[in-house]
Design a protein around this motif. Sequence first.
Motif, PDB file in Angstrom:
ATOM      1  N   GLU A  91      -5.478   7.193   4.576  1.00 45.87           N
ATOM      2  CA  GLU A  91      -6.608   7.477   5.454  1.00 45.87           C
ATOM      3  C   GLU A  91      -7.500   8.555   4.844  1.00 45.87           C
ATOM      4  N   LYS A  92      -6.865   9.538   4.217  1.00 48.48           N
ATOM      5  CA  LYS A  92      -7.606  10.640   3.601  1.00 48.48           C
ATOM      6  C   LYS A  92      -8.259  10.219   2.287  1.00 48.48           C
ATOM      7  N   TYR A  93      -7.549   9.365   1.527  1.00 51.24           N
ATOM      8  CA  TYR A  93      -8.034   8.929   0.219  1.00 51.24           C
ATOM      9  C   TYR A  93      -8.041   7.396   0.172  1.00 51.24           C
ATOM     10  N   PRO A  94      -9.025   6.748   0.782  1.00 53.96           N
ATOM     11  CA  PRO A  94      -9.066   5.278   0.755  1.00 53.96           C
ATOM     12  C   PRO A  94      -9.127   4.777  -0.688  1.00 53.96           C
ATOM     13  N   PRO A  95      -8.290   3.825  -1.054  1.00 49.87           N
ATOM     14  CA  PRO A  95      -8.289   3.344  -2.444  1.00 49.87           C
ATOM     15  C   PRO A  95      -9.592   2.656  -2.791  1.00 49.87           C
ATOM     16  N   ASN A  96     -10.010   2.837  -4.051  1.00 47.46           N
ATOM     17  CA  ASN A  96     -11.183   2.137  -4.565  1.00 47.46           C
ATOM     18  C   ASN A  96     -10.952   1.850  -6.041  1.00 47.46           C
ATOM     19  N   ASP A  97     -11.806   1.037  -6.622  1.00 47.39           N
ATOM     20  CA  ASP A  97     -11.624   0.583  -8.002  1.00 47.39           C
ATOM     21  C   ASP A  97     -12.404   1.407  -9.018  1.00 47.39           C
ATOM     22  N   ALA A  98     -12.930   2.535  -8.625  1.00 50.83           N
ATOM     23  CA  ALA A  98     -13.724   3.347  -9.542  1.00 50.83           C
ATOM     24  C   ALA A  98     -12.866   3.811 -10.723  1.00 50.83           C
ATOM     25  N   ASP A  99     -13.482   3.922 -11.869  1.00 52.39           N
ATOM     26  CA  ASP A  99     -12.781   4.386 -13.071  1.00 52.39           C
ATOM     27  C   ASP A  99     -13.033   5.879 -13.248  1.00 52.39           C
ATOM     28  N   THR A 100     -12.501   6.650 -12.314  1.00 53.89           N
ATOM     29  CA  THR A 100     -12.623   8.106 -12.359  1.00 53.89           C
ATOM     30  C   THR A 100     -11.228   8.706 -12.238  1.00 53.89           C
ATOM     31  N   PRO A 101     -11.040   9.944 -12.699  1.00 58.01           N
ATOM     32  CA  PRO A 101      -9.719  10.572 -12.534  1.00 58.01           C
ATOM     33  C   PRO A 101      -9.272  10.608 -11.077  1.00 58.01           C
ATOM     34  N   THR A 102     -10.176  10.921 -10.156  1.00 58.50           N
ATOM     35  CA  THR A 102      -9.813  10.979  -8.746  1.00 58.50           C
ATOM     36  C   THR A 102      -9.295   9.627  -8.258  1.00 58.50           C
ATOM     37  N   ALA A 103     -10.042   8.573  -8.549  1.00 54.80           N
ATOM     38  CA  ALA A 103      -9.642   7.246  -8.091  1.00 54.80           C
ATOM     39  C   ALA A 103      -8.333   6.804  -8.733  1.00 54.80           C
ATOM     40  N   ARG A 104      -8.139   7.135 -10.002  1.00 51.80           N
ATOM     41  CA  ARG A 104      -6.900   6.733 -10.678  1.00 51.80           C
ATOM     42  C   ARG A 104      -5.694   7.451 -10.092  1.00 51.80           C
ATOM     43  N   PHE A 105      -5.815   8.742  -9.830  1.00 45.88           N
ATOM     44  CA  PHE A 105      -4.715   9.474  -9.201  1.00 45.88           C
ATOM     45  C   PHE A 105      -4.405   8.900  -7.822  1.00 45.88           C
ATOM     46  N   ALA A 106      -5.443   8.631  -7.041  1.00 43.89           N
ATOM     47  CA  ALA A 106      -5.229   8.114  -5.686  1.00 43.89           C
ATOM     48  C   ALA A 106      -4.582   6.738  -5.712  1.00 43.89           C
ATOM     49  N   ARG A 107      -5.020   5.884  -6.631  1.00 48.34           N
ATOM     50  CA  ARG A 107      -4.409   4.547  -6.737  1.00 48.34           C
ATOM     51  C   ARG A 107      -2.946   4.659  -7.140  1.00 48.34           C
ATOM     52  N   ASP A 108      -2.664   5.546  -8.079  1.00 49.61           N
ATOM     53  CA  ASP A 108      -1.288   5.730  -8.536  1.00 49.61           C
ATOM     54  C   ASP A 108      -0.410   6.202  -7.377  1.00 49.61           C
ATOM     55  N   ALA A 109      -0.921   7.162  -6.608  1.00 48.79           N
ATOM     56  CA  ALA A 109      -0.138   7.715  -5.509  1.00 48.79           C
ATOM     57  C   ALA A 109       0.072   6.707  -4.390  1.00 48.79           C
ATOM     58  N   SER A 110      -0.803   5.719  -4.284  1.00 51.71           N
ATOM     59  CA  SER A 110      -0.652   4.721  -3.221  1.00 51.71           C
ATOM     60  C   SER A 110       0.458   3.726  -3.527  1.00 51.71           C
ATOM     61  N   ARG A 111       1.063   3.843  -4.712  1.00 52.30           N
ATOM     62  CA  ARG A 111       2.175   2.974  -5.110  1.00 52.30           C
ATOM     63  C   ARG A 111       3.414   3.831  -5.377  1.00 52.30           C
ATOM     64  N   PRO A 112       4.063   4.355  -4.336  1.00 56.63           N
ATOM     65  CA  PRO A 112       5.237   5.201  -4.588  1.00 56.63           C
ATOM     66  C   PRO A 112       6.341   4.469  -5.338  1.00 56.63           C
ATOM     67  N   GLU A 113       6.308   3.134  -5.315  1.00 58.78           N
ATOM     68  CA  GLU A 113       7.321   2.362  -6.053  1.00 58.78           C
ATOM     69  C   GLU A 113       7.247   2.608  -7.555  1.00 58.78           C
ATOM     70  N   ARG A 114       6.186   3.254  -8.023  1.00 60.38           N
ATOM     71  CA  ARG A 114       6.082   3.585  -9.446  1.00 60.38           C
ATOM     72  C   ARG A 114       7.250   4.476  -9.887  1.00 60.38           C
ATOM     73  N   MET A 115       7.882   5.151  -8.925  1.00 62.27           N
ATOM     74  CA  MET A 115       8.988   6.060  -9.233  1.00 62.27           C
ATOM     75  C   MET A 115      10.341   5.355  -9.308  1.00 62.27           C
ATOM     76  N   LEU A 116      10.367   4.060  -9.023  1.00 61.21           N
ATOM     77  CA  LEU A 116      11.636   3.319  -9.079  1.00 61.21           C
ATOM     78  C   LEU A 116      11.875   2.854 -10.514  1.00 61.21           C
ATOM     79  N   ILE A 117      12.192   3.802 -11.366  1.00 62.24           N
ATOM     80  CA  ILE A 117      12.377   3.518 -12.790  1.00 62.24           C
ATOM     81  C   ILE A 117      13.709   2.816 -13.017  1.00 62.24           C
ATOM     82  N   PRO A 118      13.871   2.094 -14.135  1.00 61.05           N
ATOM     83  CA  PRO A 118      15.123   1.358 -14.376  1.00 61.05           C
ATOM     84  C   PRO A 118      16.364   2.241 -14.477  1.00 61.05           C
ATOM     85  N   GLU A 119      16.186   3.517 -14.815  1.00 61.39           N
ATOM     86  CA  GLU A 119      17.336   4.401 -15.048  1.00 61.39           C
ATOM     87  C   GLU A 119      17.828   5.137 -13.801  1.00 61.39           C
ATOM     88  N   LEU A 120      17.437   4.686 -12.612  1.00 59.40           N
ATOM     89  CA  LEU A 120      17.794   5.439 -11.407  1.00 59.40           C
ATOM     90  C   LEU A 120      19.295   5.531 -11.155  1.00 59.40           C
TER      91      LEU A 120
END
Length: 199
Positions: A91-120
């Motif tokens: 709600e605070k950071y609606p995802p968008n496709d802009a190629d900016t550092p802000t948008a990239r960080f927000a998109r990354d954070a919207s996928r917490p599954e990124r932390m499910l690495i194979p070595e868990l």
Amino acid sequence: MADIRPYRASDRDDIYEICLKTGRSGQDATGWLDDDDLLPDIYALPYVDLAPETAFVVDVDGRARGYILGVADTAAFVERLRSDWLPGFLEKYPPNDADTPTARFARDASRPERMLIPELTEFPAHLHIDLLPELQGQGFGRGLVRTLLSSLRERSVPGVWLEYGADNVSAGAFYRRLGFTPLASGAGTRVGLHTDAVV
């Protein structure tokens, strides 16, 4: 005088400040992104709000000036992020496709599954560690890692991992000195350490 102690709720504003002041590969990130809240909202505040029992700070005259924020079970933390943190974040950071550092960080954070690495299985915990510049090089980073490792051992957690920015050369050197080793799933900047390590 400085000492390491468990996180307290009254430290939350200091945690925010430390994250922001070190958020650009160890340098001050103030004004770098469109919203100064973004980095703390990804890398610091969810940890102290959802897993305060594995957060520790360097206390200097009653103020937190450095921290280590860990979670004992990354998979469970991802579920908590998805259910308890992400709705407000999006709600605070609606995802968008802009190629900016802000948008990239927000998109990354919207996928917490990124932390499910194979070595868990071997490294189920993960951490973030930051110290304000005036505390760096004095052994507090090593002390924070030791403190977290002890806490994780008490919880029967076998290992912990982290990821750092490729341009953060000093961080890479610090983790190597402590015995962190690269994980196969990363590009050299994802490293792991067993909790029985002597650091």
